[in-house]
Design a protein around this motif. Structure first.
Motif, PDB file in Angstrom:
ATOM      1  N   MET A   1       0.854  -1.161   0.000  1.00  0.00           N
ATOM      2  CA  MET A   1       0.000   0.000   0.000  1.00  0.00           C
ATOM      3  C   MET A   1       0.901   1.224   0.000  1.00  0.00           C
ATOM      4  O   MET A   1       1.858   1.293   0.769  1.00  0.00           O
ATOM      5  N   VAL A   2       0.561   2.164  -0.874  1.00  0.00           N
ATOM      6  CA  VAL A   2       1.335   3.389  -0.962  1.00  0.00           C
ATOM      7  C   VAL A   2       0.382   4.564  -0.811  1.00  0.00           C
ATOM      8  O   VAL A   2      -0.575   4.696  -1.572  1.00  0.00           O
ATOM      9  N   GLY A   3       0.627   5.395   0.177  1.00  0.00           N
ATOM     10  CA  GLY A   3      -0.165   6.596   0.399  1.00  0.00           C
ATOM     11  C   GLY A   3       0.571   7.801  -0.152  1.00  0.00           C
ATOM     12  O   GLY A   3       1.733   8.033   0.165  1.00  0.00           O
ATOM     13  N   LEU A   4      -0.108   8.549  -1.011  1.00  0.00           N
ATOM     14  CA  LEU A   4       0.486   9.738  -1.625  1.00  0.00           C
ATOM     15  C   LEU A   4      -0.266  10.980  -1.183  1.00  0.00           C
ATOM     16  O   LEU A   4      -1.472  11.095  -1.417  1.00  0.00           O
ATOM     17  N   PRO A   5       0.412  11.933  -0.555  1.00  0.00           N
ATOM     18  CA  PRO A   5      -0.254  13.192  -0.227  1.00  0.00           C
ATOM     19  C   PRO A   5      -0.415  14.029  -1.497  1.00  0.00           C
ATOM     20  O   PRO A   5       0.452  14.014  -2.373  1.00  0.00           O
ATOM     21  N   ALA A   6      -1.536  14.736  -1.601  1.00  0.00           N
ATOM     22  CA  ALA A   6      -1.801  15.537  -2.788  1.00  0.00           C
ATOM     23  C   ALA A   6      -1.953  17.009  -2.426  1.00  0.00           C
ATOM     24  O   ALA A   6      -2.059  17.376  -1.252  1.00  0.00           O
ATOM     25  N   VAL A  16      -0.305  -1.598  -4.685  1.00  0.00           N
ATOM     26  CA  VAL A  16       0.630  -1.881  -5.767  1.00  0.00           C
ATOM     27  C   VAL A  16       1.033  -3.347  -5.669  1.00  0.00           C
ATOM     28  O   VAL A  16       1.545  -3.783  -4.633  1.00  0.00           O
ATOM     29  N   TYR A  17       0.785  -4.096  -6.714  1.00  0.00           N
ATOM     30  CA  TYR A  17       1.169  -5.506  -6.749  1.00  0.00           C
ATOM     31  C   TYR A  17       2.579  -5.596  -7.313  1.00  0.00           C
ATOM     32  O   TYR A  17       2.837  -5.109  -8.417  1.00  0.00           O
ATOM     33  N   ALA A  18       3.479  -6.193  -6.541  1.00  0.00           N
ATOM     34  CA  ALA A  18       4.876  -6.286  -6.954  1.00  0.00           C
ATOM     35  C   ALA A  18       5.511  -7.488  -6.271  1.00  0.00           C
ATOM     36  O   ALA A  18       5.015  -7.963  -5.247  1.00  0.00           O
ATOM     37  N   TRP A  29       6.826   4.858  -7.456  1.00  0.00           N
ATOM     38  CA  TRP A  29       6.598   5.339  -8.825  1.00  0.00           C
ATOM     39  C   TRP A  29       5.407   4.659  -9.480  1.00  0.00           C
ATOM     40  O   TRP A  29       4.677   5.285 -10.252  1.00  0.00           O
ATOM     41  N   ASP A  30       5.173   3.387  -9.195  1.00  0.00           N
ATOM     42  CA  ASP A  30       3.980   2.724  -9.731  1.00  0.00           C
ATOM     43  C   ASP A  30       2.716   3.418  -9.232  1.00  0.00           C
ATOM     44  O   ASP A  30       1.800   3.693 -10.008  1.00  0.00           O
ATOM     45  N   ALA A  31       2.651   3.706  -7.942  1.00  0.00           N
ATOM     46  CA  ALA A  31       1.480   4.381  -7.376  1.00  0.00           C
ATOM     47  C   ALA A  31       1.361   5.798  -7.909  1.00  0.00           C
ATOM     48  O   ALA A  31       0.273   6.255  -8.262  1.00  0.00           O
ATOM     49  N   TRP A  32       2.476   6.505  -7.991  1.00  0.00           N
ATOM     50  CA  TRP A  32       2.446   7.894  -8.445  1.00  0.00           C
ATOM     51  C   TRP A  32       1.963   7.997  -9.891  1.00  0.00           C
ATOM     52  O   TRP A  32       1.140   8.844 -10.215  1.00  0.00           O
ATOM     53  N   HIS A  33       2.440   7.100 -10.748  1.00  0.00           N
ATOM     54  CA  HIS A  33       2.002   7.130 -12.147  1.00  0.00           C
ATOM     55  C   HIS A  33       0.530   6.764 -12.267  1.00  0.00           C
ATOM     56  O   HIS A  33      -0.193   7.336 -13.085  1.00  0.00           O
ATOM     57  N   CYS A  34       0.062   5.839 -11.452  1.00  0.00           N
ATOM     58  CA  CYS A  34      -1.363   5.486 -11.440  1.00  0.00           C
ATOM     59  C   CYS A  34      -2.188   6.708 -11.039  1.00  0.00           C
ATOM     60  O   CYS A  34      -3.198   7.028 -11.661  1.00  0.00           O
ATOM     61  N   HIS A  35      -1.758   7.405 -10.007  1.00  0.00           N
ATOM     62  CA  HIS A  35      -2.473   8.595  -9.537  1.00  0.00           C
ATOM     63  C   HIS A  35      -2.419   9.700 -10.587  1.00  0.00           C
ATOM     64  O   HIS A  35      -3.424  10.352 -10.873  1.00  0.00           O
ATOM     65  N   ASP A  36      -1.268   9.901 -11.178  1.00  0.00           N
ATOM     66  CA  ASP A  36      -1.063  10.980 -12.147  1.00  0.00           C
ATOM     67  C   ASP A  36      -1.961  10.807 -13.373  1.00  0.00           C
ATOM     68  O   ASP A  36      -2.349  11.789 -13.998  1.00  0.00           O
ATOM     69  N   GLY A  38      -4.961   9.545 -13.286  1.00  0.00           N
ATOM     70  CA  GLY A  38      -6.361   9.607 -12.863  1.00  0.00           C
ATOM     71  C   GLY A  38      -6.885  11.029 -12.809  1.00  0.00           C
ATOM     72  O   GLY A  38      -6.189  11.994 -13.134  1.00  0.00           O
ATOM     73  N   PRO A  39      -8.124  11.183 -12.352  1.00  0.00           N
ATOM     74  CA  PRO A  39      -8.777  12.493 -12.332  1.00  0.00           C
ATOM     75  C   PRO A  39      -8.517  13.325 -11.071  1.00  0.00           C
ATOM     76  O   PRO A  39      -9.055  14.410 -10.938  1.00  0.00           O
ATOM     77  N   PHE A  40      -7.680  12.822 -10.165  1.00  0.00           N
ATOM     78  CA  PHE A  40      -7.496  13.477  -8.878  1.00  0.00           C
ATOM     79  C   PHE A  40      -6.486  14.619  -8.955  1.00  0.00           C
ATOM     80  O   PHE A  40      -5.674  14.677  -9.873  1.00  0.00           O
ATOM     81  N   PRO A  41      -6.495  15.519  -7.956  1.00  0.00           N
ATOM     82  CA  PRO A  41      -5.504  16.603  -7.921  1.00  0.00           C
ATOM     83  C   PRO A  41      -4.082  16.045  -7.853  1.00  0.00           C
ATOM     84  O   PRO A  41      -3.861  14.929  -7.394  1.00  0.00           O
ATOM     85  N   ARG A  42      -3.162  16.826  -8.289  1.00  0.00           N
ATOM     86  CA  ARG A  42      -1.762  16.398  -8.368  1.00  0.00           C
ATOM     87  C   ARG A  42      -1.224  15.938  -7.008  1.00  0.00           C
ATOM     88  O   ARG A  42      -1.409  16.601  -6.000  1.00  0.00           O
ATOM     89  N   ALA A  43      -0.551  14.770  -7.031  1.00  0.00           N
ATOM     90  CA  ALA A  43       0.106  14.253  -5.831  1.00  0.00           C
ATOM     91  C   ALA A  43       1.535  14.771  -5.806  1.00  0.00           C
ATOM     92  O   ALA A  43       2.138  15.043  -6.843  1.00  0.00           O
TER      93      ALA A  43
END
Length: 58
Positions: A1-6, A16-18, A29-36, A38-43
């Protein structure tokens, strides 16, 4: 699990499956690229700002 503050003050958490020997930076980076993509505000793209927790396979 990766938590990214935005920039909106929220934290977005991704599963993240790894392989077990994956480096924390790879998980980040896997989580960040997934978030980036998506429709959410920038992390924040700062590794030190992320919360990474390994979850044992079920």
């Amino acid at each position: 699990m990766v938590g990214l503050p935005a920039v909106d003050g929220k934290q977005y958490v991704y599963r993240v499956y790894a392989p077990g020997d994956a480096l924390p930076a790879d998980l980040f980076w896997d989580a960040w690229h997934c978030h980036d993509e998506g429709p959410f505000p920038r992390a924040w793209d700062l590794f030190d700002a992320a919360v990474i927790r390994r979850v044992p396979a079920a």
